[in-house]
Scaffold this active site. Structure first.
Site, mmCIF file in Angstrom:
data_model
loop_
_atom_site.group_PDB
_atom_site.id
_atom_site.type_symbol
_atom_site.label_atom_id
_atom_site.label_comp_id
_atom_site.label_asym_id
_atom_site.label_seq_id
_atom_site.Cartn_x
_atom_site.Cartn_y
_atom_site.Cartn_z
ATOM 1 N N LYS A 53 95.243 -19.979 52.231
ATOM 2 C CA LYS A 53 94.701 -18.673 51.834
ATOM 3 C C LYS A 53 95.836 -17.731 51.440
ATOM 4 O O LYS A 53 95.726 -16.983 50.474
ATOM 5 C CB LYS A 53 93.864 -18.092 52.984
ATOM 6 C CG LYS A 53 92.578 -18.877 53.202
ATOM 7 C CD LYS A 53 91.918 -18.598 54.544
ATOM 8 C CE LYS A 53 90.743 -19.552 54.772
ATOM 9 N NZ LYS A 53 90.144 -19.418 56.098
ATOM 10 N N GLN A 97 90.914 -16.075 61.530
ATOM 11 C CA GLN A 97 90.705 -17.522 61.376
ATOM 12 C C GLN A 97 89.995 -18.104 62.614
ATOM 13 O O GLN A 97 90.384 -17.835 63.742
ATOM 14 C CB GLN A 97 92.070 -18.219 61.172
ATOM 15 C CG GLN A 97 91.978 -19.703 60.903
ATOM 16 C CD GLN A 97 91.256 -20.036 59.594
ATOM 17 O OE1 GLN A 97 91.527 -19.454 58.557
ATOM 18 N NE2 GLN A 97 90.330 -20.970 59.648
ATOM 19 N N ASP A 120 85.074 -12.409 55.150
ATOM 20 C CA ASP A 120 84.424 -13.667 55.532
ATOM 21 C C ASP A 120 82.898 -13.528 55.566
ATOM 22 O O ASP A 120 82.180 -14.513 55.719
ATOM 23 C CB ASP A 120 84.918 -14.103 56.924
ATOM 24 C CG ASP A 120 85.802 -15.334 56.842
ATOM 25 O OD1 ASP A 120 85.811 -15.983 55.783
ATOM 26 O OD2 ASP A 120 86.457 -15.654 57.852
#
Ligand code: NAP
Length: 287
Positions: A53, A97, A120
């Site tokens: 990412k 994460q 997200d």
């Protein structure tokens, strides 16, 4: 007949080309999209995903700050960091994460991220809006799958789609995205009896179970579109949930692990970041 392989890398490259243009416009207005990636602990796969990412952001002229916290960090410390990032006007997107260490409550942590920076798409505010068919930040993997289907010009209204998996991250949101597009949707999970009987009825089969090789050729309709989300690492190699060698002889279109949904998911995270950066300007000018 052999299935056409859906090239997630090529489609992701198209998306990055679109993003490059949008980033240029943002920069001309003095805004550089900036993401904070928060990693807690030392999970090998998580470290790999964060690096991917970070590379995606920096190679497309966006900025990325990685916060790597120790495994034993108390949840309050993580929440404190998130609050600071929420208040920082130079940060447009925050991503924590997963998975978090066991002593942390994932739902509580995700709920602390400002919904407007939740790239997200996992904050209750965004999942709730999706459920109500309202504009929202959509989780990256479901958004990636919808873009793949859109690119194939799939007529969702006349399709029976089957989703294997009902996680908050993939199964549930993709089922809702499909419903919002007027598809007929069946959702299967680990308690589903006779899984193959249901998957065989799918015009579009989306598998996100984390169970390597679960879907065999006799569980797939001839000519179906098969999207394999699964990524299970065995002896350092990644395996999908679909038995690719066999199913690709029967499906019409199929994604491969790797090079299918994975690169598209990262591209969609970057798309969510650019969306948030653009919205931050609109918010600022409306003040
Ligand atoms: P998860 O939270 O573990 O959920 C897995 C889901 O699959 C659960 O709903 C589970 O049912 C169901 N399931 C498991 N075994 C099954 C079986 N034998 N038959 C039917 N259903 C079964 O996993 P996730 O976060 O959704 O991720 C799924 C997979 O996708 C993983 O391999 C993950 O690494 C991968 N992934 C890939 C990407 C990408 O970018 N390519 C992104 C996200 C995730 P229950 O609810 O009944 O337990």
């Amino acid at each position: 007949m052999s299935a056409q392989i859906i090239n997630g890398r090529a489609l992701a490259a198209q998306i990055y080309a679109e993003l490059d243009e949008r980033v240029k416009v943002l920069k001309s207005k003095g805004v550089t999209p900036r993401v904070a990636l928060v990693l807690v602990g030392y999970n090998e796969m998580s470290t790999r995903y964060v690096s991917l990412k970070q590379a995606a952001a920096t190679s497309h002229s966006m900025e990325c700050i990685v916060y790597h916290l120790a495994e034993e960090t108390p949840q309050e410390k993580l929440v404190e960091l998130i609050h600071n990032l929420n208040d920082d006007e130079l940060i447009h997107g925050i991503m924590v994460q997963m998975p978090l260490p066991e002593h942390m409550d994932t739902t509580e942590v995700l709920d602390e991220i400002a919904p407007t920076k939740d790239i997200d798409g996992l904050h209750f505010c965004n999942t709730g809006k999706l459920l109500n068919s309202l504009p929202s930040i959509v989780a990256c993997t479901p958004r990636a799958i919808m873009r793949i289907l859109d690119n194939l010009n799939v007529e969702l209204e006349s399709s029976h789609t089957v989703v294997v998996g009902r996680s908050t991250l993939v199964g549930r949101p993709i089922a809702i995205c499909l419903l919002n597009s007027n598809a007929t949707v069946s959702v299967c999970h680990s308690h589903t009896k006779n899984l193959g009987e249901i998957t065989r009825t799918a015009d579009v089969l989306i598998v996100a179970a984390g169970n390597a090789g679960l879907i065999k050729a006799d569980m797939v309709k001839e000519g179906a579109i098969v999207i394999d989300v699964g990524q299970t690492s065995i002896d350092g190699k990644l395996y999908g949930d679909v038995d690719f060698d066999e199913v690709s002889k029967k499906a019409g279109y199929i994604t491969k692990v790797t090079g299918g949904v994975g690169p598209m998911t990262v591209a969609m995270l970057m798309t969510n970041l650019v969306d948030c950066a653009e919205l931050s300007i609109i918010k600022r000018t409306n003040l």
